[in-house]
Scaffold this active site. Structure first.
Site, PDB file in Angstrom:
ATOM      1  N   CYS A  58      45.282  33.753  26.669  1.00  0.00           N
ATOM      2  CA  CYS A  58      44.731  32.397  26.581  1.00  0.00           C
ATOM      3  C   CYS A  58      43.393  32.441  25.845  1.00  0.00           C
ATOM      4  CB  CYS A  58      44.551  31.814  27.984  1.00  0.00           C
ATOM      5  SG  CYS A  58      43.908  30.133  27.947  1.00  0.00           S
ATOM      6  N   CYS A  65      39.387  33.905  35.309  1.00  0.00           N
ATOM      7  CA  CYS A  65      40.825  33.940  35.030  1.00  0.00           C
ATOM      8  C   CYS A  65      41.319  35.239  34.396  1.00  0.00           C
ATOM      9  CB  CYS A  65      41.201  32.774  34.135  1.00  0.00           C
ATOM     10  SG  CYS A  65      42.999  32.657  33.939  1.00  0.00           S
ATOM     11  N   CYS A 102      56.026  24.422  40.782  1.00  0.00           N
ATOM     12  CA  CYS A 102      54.899  24.219  39.860  1.00  0.00           C
ATOM     13  C   CYS A 102      54.935  25.270  38.762  1.00  0.00           C
ATOM     14  CB  CYS A 102      53.575  24.351  40.592  1.00  0.00           C
ATOM     15  SG  CYS A 102      53.463  23.368  42.087  1.00  0.00           S
ATOM     16  N   CYS A 133      55.926  20.051  39.080  1.00  0.00           N
ATOM     17  CA  CYS A 133      54.510  19.992  38.719  1.00  0.00           C
ATOM     18  C   CYS A 133      54.304  20.920  37.532  1.00  0.00           C
ATOM     19  CB  CYS A 133      53.647  20.452  39.894  1.00  0.00           C
ATOM     20  SG  CYS A 133      51.879  20.452  39.510  1.00  0.00           S
ATOM     21  N   ARG A 265      45.492  21.110  49.613  1.00  0.00           N
ATOM     22  CA  ARG A 265      46.229  22.385  49.623  1.00  0.00           C
ATOM     23  C   ARG A 265      45.308  23.583  49.810  1.00  0.00           C
ATOM     24  NH1 ARG A 265      49.220  22.546  44.828  1.00  0.00           N
ATOM     25  NH2 ARG A 265      50.637  21.162  45.921  1.00  0.00           N
TER      26      ARG A 265
HETATM   27  N1  SAM Z   1      45.698  27.035  31.391  1.00  0.00           N
HETATM   28  C1  SAM Z   1      45.772  25.829  32.112  1.00  0.00           C
HETATM   29  C2  SAM Z   1      44.416  25.302  32.511  1.00  0.00           C
HETATM   30  O1  SAM Z   1      43.530  26.082  32.811  1.00  0.00           O
HETATM   31  O2  SAM Z   1      44.243  24.084  32.512  1.00  0.00           O
HETATM   32  C3  SAM Z   1      46.669  25.910  33.336  1.00  0.00           C
HETATM   33  C4  SAM Z   1      46.748  27.188  34.139  1.00  0.00           C
HETATM   34  S1  SAM Z   1      45.248  27.681  34.989  1.00  0.00           S
HETATM   35  C5  SAM Z   1      45.617  29.333  35.472  1.00  0.00           C
HETATM   36  C6  SAM Z   1      45.284  26.680  36.450  1.00  0.00           C
HETATM   37  C7  SAM Z   1      44.163  26.825  37.447  1.00  0.00           C
HETATM   38  O3  SAM Z   1      44.301  28.028  38.189  1.00  0.00           O
HETATM   39  C8  SAM Z   1      42.751  26.887  36.938  1.00  0.00           C
HETATM   40  O4  SAM Z   1      42.229  25.643  36.596  1.00  0.00           O
HETATM   41  C9  SAM Z   1      42.004  27.469  38.130  1.00  0.00           C
HETATM   42  O5  SAM Z   1      41.514  26.424  38.940  1.00  0.00           O
HETATM   43  C10 SAM Z   1      43.084  28.266  38.857  1.00  0.00           C
HETATM   44  N2  SAM Z   1      42.775  29.712  38.810  1.00  0.00           N
HETATM   45  C11 SAM Z   1      42.906  30.528  37.752  1.00  0.00           C
HETATM   46  N3  SAM Z   1      42.501  31.779  38.046  1.00  0.00           N
HETATM   47  C12 SAM Z   1      42.106  31.759  39.339  1.00  0.00           C
HETATM   48  C13 SAM Z   1      41.571  32.746  40.226  1.00  0.00           C
HETATM   49  N4  SAM Z   1      41.349  33.983  39.810  1.00  0.00           N
HETATM   50  N5  SAM Z   1      41.297  32.380  41.494  1.00  0.00           N
HETATM   51  C14 SAM Z   1      41.502  31.105  41.900  1.00  0.00           C
HETATM   52  N6  SAM Z   1      42.004  30.130  41.103  1.00  0.00           N
HETATM   53  C15 SAM Z   1      42.292  30.450  39.841  1.00  0.00           C
HETATM   54 FE1  SF4 Z   2      43.342  29.862  30.114  1.00  0.00          FE
HETATM   55 FE2  SF4 Z   2      43.056  30.813  32.551  1.00  0.00          FE
HETATM   56 FE3  SF4 Z   2      41.286  29.070  31.625  1.00  0.00          FE
HETATM   57 FE4  SF4 Z   2      43.838  28.245  32.179  1.00  0.00          FE
HETATM   58  S1  SF4 Z   2      42.325  29.000  33.630  1.00  0.00           S
HETATM   59  S2  SF4 Z   2      42.603  27.779  30.360  1.00  0.00           S
HETATM   60  S3  SF4 Z   2      44.950  30.129  31.629  1.00  0.00           S
HETATM   61  S4  SF4 Z   2      41.655  31.152  30.804  1.00  0.00           S
END
Ligand code: SAM
Ligand code: SF4
Ligand code: DTB
Length: 329
Positions: A58, A65, A102, A133, A265
């Site tokens: 990404c 992330c 989801c 979702c 949640r």
């Molecule tokens: N890439 C898209 C975005 O960010 O809008 C969708 C997928 S992203 C992984 C969805 C959500 O997962 C993020 O907004 C974040 O809130 C949550 N998330 C990602 N990594 C995480 C982590 N290490 N611990 C907790 N929540 C996490």
């Molecule tokens: Fe990309 Fe992770 Fe950020 Fe979603 S949360 S935009 S997957 S870096």
């Protein structure tokens, strides 16, 4: 389920939110439990299963992330998955008792042509009688309408943290960008799933600021995921001091009081939580969880263990919606 509108407020002040956070723990939990009981069956918990339909690489720099291309987390990138494995996973989730499936993609924003395959997934999962979702990143107005037209139920797009703390966490997309996508999703008539992450080194004022933003949106998100940071080695936030577990419970309780009719949640981070801590979160008004061994790329408690925990607590998963119970498009 009754959803009285009298208690729904979109004009919370920071002072009010901080005073909720500052209540004696028992008073806060008592208030949250009362609000919960006035709006929901107190023994029912909604179960959603997650699947990553496009993993890693990404371009965004979200410091929590594991899927950002900027951090070396050892994650294997994967292209968009085929339809059949998605339907197989959804069937298994349904068999296990999940009512919602989801699907998440590691995109900044999907291209119009990316939506073709995703829409087939939504249609297929819906035919199984499950709610759908998606979380795909930022959406245009037209994309949100297209997803609604395809029968999508919910779109997940988190605010993640307070506007003040946000620049410490992400630089590649603004808070305003997120609010804009949420507006498109809401205007398209999709149900909104929007929450955030705690345990990212934020202050209580930031947690209050996040909940304030969520509760003062034009409509409360129907689903509010509260994630506890899953610390993944290689991400900049790995090694952040963990949040006090009781402060996590307070965050759930304040969310419940501020957004009385929303499903709150207890989301990522449960693998590191004791049964007792999760029980307190349910007492504080959480009434949904992610169910199944995996979140997107990290672990989640085993399904059998969750079933046992709910059973020990006298809680039950809400019933699987049969095809007839899912609204026609
Ligand atoms: N890439 C898209 C975005 O960010 O809008 C969708 C997928 S992203 C992984 C969805 C959500 O997962 C993020 O907004 C974040 O809130 C949550 N998330 C990602 N990594 C995480 C982590 N290490 N611990 C907790 N929540 C996490
Ligand atoms: Fe990309 Fe992770 Fe950020 Fe979603 S949360 S935009 S997957 S870096
Ligand atoms: C949300 O609020 N939490 C989920 C879902 N929405 C998409 C994601 C949690 C991801 C945890 C880290 C991972 O497994 O990659």
């Amino acid at each position: 389920m009754t959803q009285p509108t009298a208690d729904i407020r979109n004009n919370w002040t920071k002072e009010e939110v901080l005073s909720l956070f500052g209540l004696p723990f028992n008073d806060l939990l008592f208030q949250a439990q009362a609000v919960h009981r006035a709006n929901f069956d107190p023994v029912e918990v909604q179960a959603s299963t997650l699947m990553s339909i496009k993993t890693g690489a990404c371009p965004e720099d979200c410091k929590y992330c594991p899927q950002s291309v900027r951090y070396d987390t050892g994650l294997e990138r994967e292209a968009v998955v085929e339809l059949e494995p998605v339907l197989e996973a959804a069937r298994a989730a349904r068999e296990g008792g999940a009512t919602r499936f989801c699907m998440g993609a590691a995109w900044r924003r999907p291209k119009d042509r990316d939506l073709d395959a995703v829409i087939e997934m939504v249609k297929g999962v819906r035919e199984l009688g499950m709610e759908t979702c998606l979380t795909l990143g930022m959406l245009t107005d037209a994309q949100a309408r297209r997803l609604k037209g395809a029968g999508l139920d919910y779109y997940n797009h988190n605010l993640d943290t307070s506007p003040e703390h946000y620049p410490e966490i992400i630089s590649t997309r603004t808070y305003e960008d997120r609010l804009e996508t949420l507006g498109h999703v809401r205007d398209a008539g999709l149900k909104v799933c929007c929450g955030g992450i705690v345990g990212m080194g934020e202050t209580r004022a930031d947690r209050a600021g996040l909940l304030l933003e969520l509760a003062n949106l034009p409509e409360h998100p129907q689903s509010v995921p509260i994630n506890n940071l899953v610390q993944v080695p290689g991400t900049p936030l790995a090694g952040t001091p963990a949040i006090d577990p009781l402060e996590f419970v307070r965050t759930i309780a304040v969310a419940r009081v501020m957004m009385p009719a929303s499903v709150v949640r207890l989301s990522a981070g449960r693998t590191e939580m004791s049964d007792e801590l999760q029980a307190l979160c349910f007492l504080a008004g959480a009434n949904s969880l992610f169910y199944g061994e995996k979140l997107l790329t990290t672990g989640n408690p085993e399904a059998a263990r969750d079933r046992e925990l709910l059973q020990r607590l006298g809680l039950r998963m809400s019933a699987v919606a049969g095809p007839a119970l899912v609204e026609p498009v």
